[in-house]
Every structure is written in structure tokens, then in C-alpha cells.
Scaffold this active site. Structure first.
Site, mmCIF file in Angstrom:
data_model
loop_
_atom_site.group_PDB
_atom_site.id
_atom_site.type_symbol
_atom_site.label_atom_id
_atom_site.label_comp_id
_atom_site.label_asym_id
_atom_site.label_seq_id
_atom_site.Cartn_x
_atom_site.Cartn_y
_atom_site.Cartn_z
ATOM 1 N N PHE A 185 -16.928 -10.164 -3.877
ATOM 2 C CA PHE A 185 -18.311 -9.856 -3.500
ATOM 3 C C PHE A 185 -18.410 -9.665 -1.982
ATOM 4 O O PHE A 185 -19.404 -10.032 -1.368
ATOM 5 C CB PHE A 185 -19.243 -10.981 -3.970
ATOM 6 N N ARG A 213 -19.127 6.721 4.179
ATOM 7 C CA ARG A 213 -19.165 7.123 2.770
ATOM 8 C C ARG A 213 -20.548 6.856 2.165
ATOM 9 O O ARG A 213 -21.096 5.776 2.321
ATOM 10 C CB ARG A 213 -18.094 6.371 1.972
ATOM 11 N N ASP A 268 0.865 -1.181 0.000
ATOM 12 C CA ASP A 268 0.000 0.000 0.000
ATOM 13 C C ASP A 268 0.899 1.228 0.000
ATOM 14 O O ASP A 268 1.979 1.201 0.594
ATOM 15 C CB ASP A 268 -0.904 -0.004 1.245
ATOM 16 N N CYS A 294 -20.042 1.208 -2.353
ATOM 17 C CA CYS A 294 -20.134 0.338 -3.537
ATOM 18 C C CYS A 294 -21.430 0.485 -4.328
ATOM 19 O O CYS A 294 -21.393 0.761 -5.527
ATOM 20 C CB CYS A 294 -19.965 -1.114 -3.113
ATOM 21 N N LYS A 327 -0.103 3.587 7.319
ATOM 22 C CA LYS A 327 -0.964 2.398 7.377
ATOM 23 C C LYS A 327 -0.111 1.123 7.386
ATOM 24 O O LYS A 327 -0.345 0.199 8.179
ATOM 25 C CB LYS A 327 -1.903 2.390 6.164
ATOM 26 N N LYS A 360 -20.060 -8.477 -11.686
ATOM 27 C CA LYS A 360 -19.913 -7.753 -10.422
ATOM 28 C C LYS A 360 -20.834 -6.533 -10.395
ATOM 29 O O LYS A 360 -21.589 -6.323 -9.445
ATOM 30 C CB LYS A 360 -18.447 -7.336 -10.237
HETATM 31 C C1 UGA Z 1 -22.046 -4.442 -1.315
HETATM 32 C C2 UGA Z 1 -22.436 -5.843 -1.787
HETATM 33 O O1 UGA Z 1 -23.461 -6.365 -0.935
HETATM 34 C C3 UGA Z 1 -21.226 -6.782 -1.771
HETATM 35 O O2 UGA Z 1 -21.581 -8.049 -2.299
HETATM 36 C C4 UGA Z 1 -20.124 -6.168 -2.652
HETATM 37 O O3 UGA Z 1 -18.947 -6.966 -2.661
HETATM 38 C C5 UGA Z 1 -19.776 -4.803 -2.101
HETATM 39 O O4 UGA Z 1 -20.952 -3.967 -2.120
HETATM 40 C C6 UGA Z 1 -18.716 -4.242 -3.016
HETATM 41 O O5 UGA Z 1 -19.008 -3.983 -4.185
HETATM 42 O O6 UGA Z 1 -17.539 -4.161 -2.613
HETATM 43 P P1 UGA Z 1 -21.643 -3.287 1.073
HETATM 44 O O7 UGA Z 1 -21.301 -2.015 0.361
HETATM 45 O O8 UGA Z 1 -20.810 -3.711 2.215
HETATM 46 O O9 UGA Z 1 -21.662 -4.535 0.063
HETATM 47 O O10 UGA Z 1 -23.141 -3.050 1.588
HETATM 48 P P2 UGA Z 1 -24.453 -3.957 1.673
HETATM 49 O O11 UGA Z 1 -24.424 -4.847 2.839
HETATM 50 O O12 UGA Z 1 -24.730 -4.555 0.365
HETATM 51 O O13 UGA Z 1 -25.548 -2.817 1.953
HETATM 52 C C7 UGA Z 1 -25.789 -1.797 0.980
HETATM 53 C C8 UGA Z 1 -26.863 -0.849 1.449
HETATM 54 O O14 UGA Z 1 -28.138 -1.471 1.433
HETATM 55 C C9 UGA Z 1 -26.683 -0.307 2.861
HETATM 56 O O15 UGA Z 1 -26.961 1.069 2.850
HETATM 57 C C10 UGA Z 1 -27.706 -1.086 3.670
HETATM 58 O O16 UGA Z 1 -28.151 -0.410 4.834
HETATM 59 C C11 UGA Z 1 -28.829 -1.243 2.667
HETATM 60 N N1 UGA Z 1 -29.729 -2.373 2.938
HETATM 61 C C12 UGA Z 1 -29.281 -3.648 2.850
HETATM 62 C C13 UGA Z 1 -31.058 -2.113 3.259
HETATM 63 O O17 UGA Z 1 -31.506 -0.944 3.342
HETATM 64 N N2 UGA Z 1 -31.894 -3.171 3.477
HETATM 65 C C14 UGA Z 1 -31.465 -4.457 3.383
HETATM 66 O O18 UGA Z 1 -32.317 -5.379 3.571
HETATM 67 C C15 UGA Z 1 -30.133 -4.706 3.068
#
Ligand code: UGA
Length: 433
Positions: free
Chosen positions: A155, A331, A35, A263, A40, A207
Site C-alpha cells: 500500500f 504517468r 531486474d 495506480c 538500471k 488492494k
Molecule cells: C496510491 C495509494 O494511495 C497507495 O496506497 C497505493 O499503494 C498505490 O496507489 C499503489 O497502488 O501502488 P499513489 O499512486 O502514490 O498511491 O498516489 P496517491 O497519493 O494515492 O494520490 C493519488 C491521486 O489523488 C493523485 O493524483 C493526487 O494528487 C490525488 N489526491 C490525493 C487529491 O487530489 N487530493 C487528495 O486529498 C489526495
């Protein structure tokens, strides 16, 4: 132990790179993670993990102790690696495209030093066409036609990254070079997951398509929640029935203040742009983003109603600022956006989040406190924006007394409405008429 221990280079020590490096060391590989951030790298060398990711500090410590995991600021240190995984950020540019500056800079430094026949894999999300373009540039600009490339998208969810890495739903390998695909597949041979082999474009698009679909699913649910309120239905029941259909699945059916994070918004926007460049107006996805913004309007309208119509001067206690529970990431947090909009309308905010220390994020006009009970003091509304489980265990009778019996606006349907009623608090959930 893997049948063949690989020397693996990981470029980038963000949540994807660091999780990948630590988990590959756990799987028995010899990993070096690079990195550019010196402080870090210093901290990681002392097993100090700068992000909140359950299980990661222990894995980093284990990797360092076994000497299977090392950290460096020098990409030259990856010269002996068989496989190098690019885990660099591709943030949204001002135009909404993915910014490949970090990937390009790393490629320029790696090209002269990579081992002969090394496999370079893109792991963080990169626009369709990027992996193939890396090969063209390696060969055209640096005469490195020997370096083979693979698209190996991740993922991982923030807050679940270690579990997701060690128990993936699928491993995707996009390449036209079988041997290169095998070299990357060998890294994961001890994981129990189907391996899907595709071309470059399909792996990269899969993706974006997955994140875009999750965004669509959530916008659908949030819109449906609004309809439930109008028709006297309950989104909890409607979602439960939908989720029992194997074709729909029970995950991602919980309404909230909108989807966010580093993401989903970025990838949805990038997919719309990619489609546009390909001559396709992906209206469905554009609409999902607009619906997501309307969800914030709805939260604001609910709070406005609860304070009798005027936000200016209203005292509001906010519970949760991160974009979801289990992470310290702010973010593109819808919670933060809603709080910010309330403050701009003149509301007086006190906010608490278990992962946000006072004084809180720069630019947010709110008093951020380190005790959740303090948000209740004199509050007319207590607004739950992030689904932290500990909010359920709060001393709600005490909060009721402190707040002189506020209305609780629960955007995540996290709390027990009956318990709140017993404490003397009105509960306004989401998606129940
Ligand atoms: C997301 C994807 O779920 C991962 O599979 C992917 O690898 C990742 O992006 C990425 O591209 O690196 P993440 O950003 O950690 O993961 O967040 P999520 O858990 O997917 O949640 C996304 C948003 O949806 C959050 O704001 C969460 O609060 C919201 N959410 C999720 C809801 O409002 N309701 C739900 O039932 C689930």
C-alpha cells in the site's frame, strides 16, 4: 535484527520492488533484487537510484555497504532464497485489464530455479485469482508443487514509499498455508503493524478495494467542490467538518484537477472490469472515473473564463506537471492532461515543475522552463496544477509584475489568496463560492 535472518529475493526494481528490497535489508534480511534492465541494475550497484523517492538512496547505499542488499539481472541468482517477492508492473492493457506479461515471464524463469519449499509472494497489485493461478501453474507446468504462494499486497504511496513501508497501517497475508504466511510475516516482525490474515481472493481484492475507495472519495470531494462554488460554501470548511468524523477521516479530502498516477486510474478500471467479469456492473466506480474526467473539463472552463472566453492564443503559465507533489512521475497525470488539452485548444503554454527538466515530456506542446518565474512572463493566467509546497514561497509580487497581473487559477487551493491579492493578482481557487 530479526530473530531469523531470511534470504529474500525481490523481482522487479521499480518503486515498489526497490523500496521493498532496501527496507528489508534495513530490517536485517539478506536481500537480492533482480531486474531485467541491465543499465538500471548497474546504476543501483553504484547506489544510483533512478527514481525520486525520499530516503531511498540512503537506504540503498546502506544496504550495499553492509552487503545485505545486492542487485542482479539473473533470476537464477534467487535460487537460494527462502522467500521471493514479485514486485512487477501490471500495467493497464488496451482493454483496461491488468497486463500480466511481466509476471508470466518471470514465473517461467523462476519455476526451474526456486529453492525447494520456497515461498513465492505477490506484492505488486495483481488481479483477483492470480496468486492461486501461479500455484496451479507452478505445479501443473513445472512440477513445483513444493513452492508455496502468498498474496502480500503493498500500500505504498509514491513519494512516501520508504515511510509507508517502515510504518504500515497493516500487513496483509492472503494464503491457505499457515506456514507460508508465517514465513512472509517473519520478514516484517520488527515492524509495528497489525497483520491481517485472509484467503487469497480477499487479500488481492482488498488492494483494489482500497485504491477504488480512495478514487471514490476524491471524486466525491471534487464534485462537492463544484457544488460549494454554486452554493456559496467553502470546500475547505466542509472537508474539515467531514474529516473530524472518525468514520470519514481527514485524509484525501483536498480537491484538485482530478486523481491520477500509475495506480488509482489503473486499479479502478481493473476493478470495474473484474466486477463485470463476475457479472456485476460496478456503476458507482464507473461514475467515479467519469467524474474524474469532468474535473478536467471544469479546470479548462475556469481558465477559459479567466481569459475572457478564447483559449486560442491565450498565454498561460503552468505550475506543476507531475500527478502529485513529491514525485517525478508523469504517468496518468491530470496536470499533464489539462496542459495538453489547453495546448490543443491553441493556448500558448509555459510550464514549470521542480521535477521536470526542459524540454519536458515528449508530445506536450509547451515551453518547459527551469525557473518558475518564467511561467509568469506575459501570462494572462497562472495555473497551479500540482501541490508543490515551494509554489507558496514564490516571489509572487515579482510574478505579478512579470505577468501584468494575471489571474491565478489554483486547482489545489495551495496558495494564500490574501498574499496574492496584496501582490495584485486575482486568485481563483477550487470549491469556494
Ligand atoms: C496510491 C495509494 O494511495 C497507495 O496506497 C497505493 O499503494 C498505490 O496507489 C499503489 O497502488 O501502488 P499513489 O499512486 O502514490 O498511491 O498516489 P496517491 O497519493 O494515492 O494520490 C493519488 C491521486 O489523488 C493523485 O493524483 C493526487 O494528487 C490525488 N489526491 C490525493 C487529491 O487530489 N487530493 C487528495 O486529498 C489526495
Amino acid at each position: 535484527m530479526p530473530s531469523e535472518q531470511r534470504a529474500v529475493g525481490v523481482v522487479g526494481a521499480g518503486y515498489v520492488g526497490l523500496t521493498t528490497a532496501a527496507c528489508l535489508a534495513r530490517l536485517g534480511h539478506d536481500v537480492i533484487c533482480a531486474d531485467i534492465d541491465e543499465s538500471k541494475v548497474d546504476k543501483l550497484g553504484r547506489a544510483e537510484v533512478p527514481i525520486a523517492e525520499p530516503g531511498l538512496p540512503a537506504l540503498v547505499r546502506e544496504g550495499l555497504d553492509s552487503s545485505r542488499l545486492r542487485f542482479t539481472t539473473e533470476l537464477g541468482a534467487l535460487a537460494r532464497c527462502d522467500v521471493v517477492l514479485l514486485c512487477l508492473p501490471t500495467p493497464m492493457s488496451e482493454q483496461g485489464d491488468a497486463d500480466l506479461g511481466a509476471v508470466d515471464a518471470a514465473l517461467g524463469e523462476l519455476a526451474p530455479v526456486l529453492a525447494r519449499g520456497c515461498v513465492l509472494a505477490t506484492k505488486s497489485t495483481v488481479p483477483v485469482g492470480t496468486t492461486l493461478r501461479l500455484r496451479q501453474r507452478l505445479s501443473g507446468n513445472w512440477g513445483r508443487a513444493d513452492v508455496r504462494v502468498v498474496s502480500n499486497p503493498e500500500f505504498l504511496r509514491e513519494g512516501h514509499a520508504v515511510t509507508d513501508f517502515l510504518h504500515p497501517d497493516r500487513i496483509v497475508l492472503g494464503t491457505d498455508d499457515d506456514a507460508a504466511g508465517e514465513a512472509v510475516a517473519a520478514l516484517y516482525e520488527n515492524l509495528d503493524a497489525p497483520v491481517v490474515r485472509t484467503g487469497f481472493a480477499s487479500a488481492e481484492l482488498a488492494k483494489y478495494a482500497s485504491n477504488g475507495f480512495l478514487a471514490l472519495k476524491l471524486s466525491y470531494v471534487n464534485e462537492l467542490a463544484e457544488l460549494c462554488e454554486r452554493l456559496g460554501a467553502d470546500i475547505g470548511d466542509v472537508g474539515r467538518v467531514m474529516g473530524m468524523d472518525g468514520r470519514i477521516g481527514p485524509a484525501f479530502l483536498a480537491p484538485g484537477p482530478g486523481w491520477g498516477g500509475s495506480c488509482l486510474p489503473k486499479d479502478t478500471e481493473a476493478l470495474v472490469r473484474t466486477s463485470g467479469t463476475a457479472g456485476l456492473d460496478f456503476r458507482l466506480l464507473r461514475e467515479a472515473t467519469l467524474t474524474n474526467l469532468r474535473q478536467q473539463d471544469r479546470v479548462l472552463a475556469k481558465v477559459r473564463r479567466a481569459v475572457g472566453g478564447r483559449l486560442a492564443g491565450a498565454r498561460i503559465g503552468v505550475l506543476g506537471l507531475t500527478f502529485k507533489a513529491g514525485t517525478d512521475d508523469l504517468r496518468h497525470s491530470p496536470a499533464l492532461a489539462v496542459a495538453d488539452r489547453l495546448a490543443r485548444e491553441g493556448a500558448i503554454l509555459t510550464a514549470y515543475d521542480p521535477k521536470v527538466e526542459p524540454p519536458g515530456p515528449a508530445g506536450l506542446d509547451a515551453q518547459v522552463v527551469d525557473d518558475p518565474c518564467l511561467v509568469a512572463k506575459d501570462a494572462e493566467v497562472i495555473l497551479v496544477l500540482t501541490e508543490w509546497p515551494e509554489f507558496r514561497q514564490l516571489d509572487w509580487p515579482r510574478l505579478a509584475t512579470l505577468s501584468t497581473h494575471a489571474t491565478v487559477v489554483d486547482t489545489r487551493n495551495l496558495l494564500d489568496a490574501d498574499a496574492l491579492a496584496r501582490a495584485g493578482l486575482r486568485h481563483t481557487g477550487t470549491g469556494a463560492g
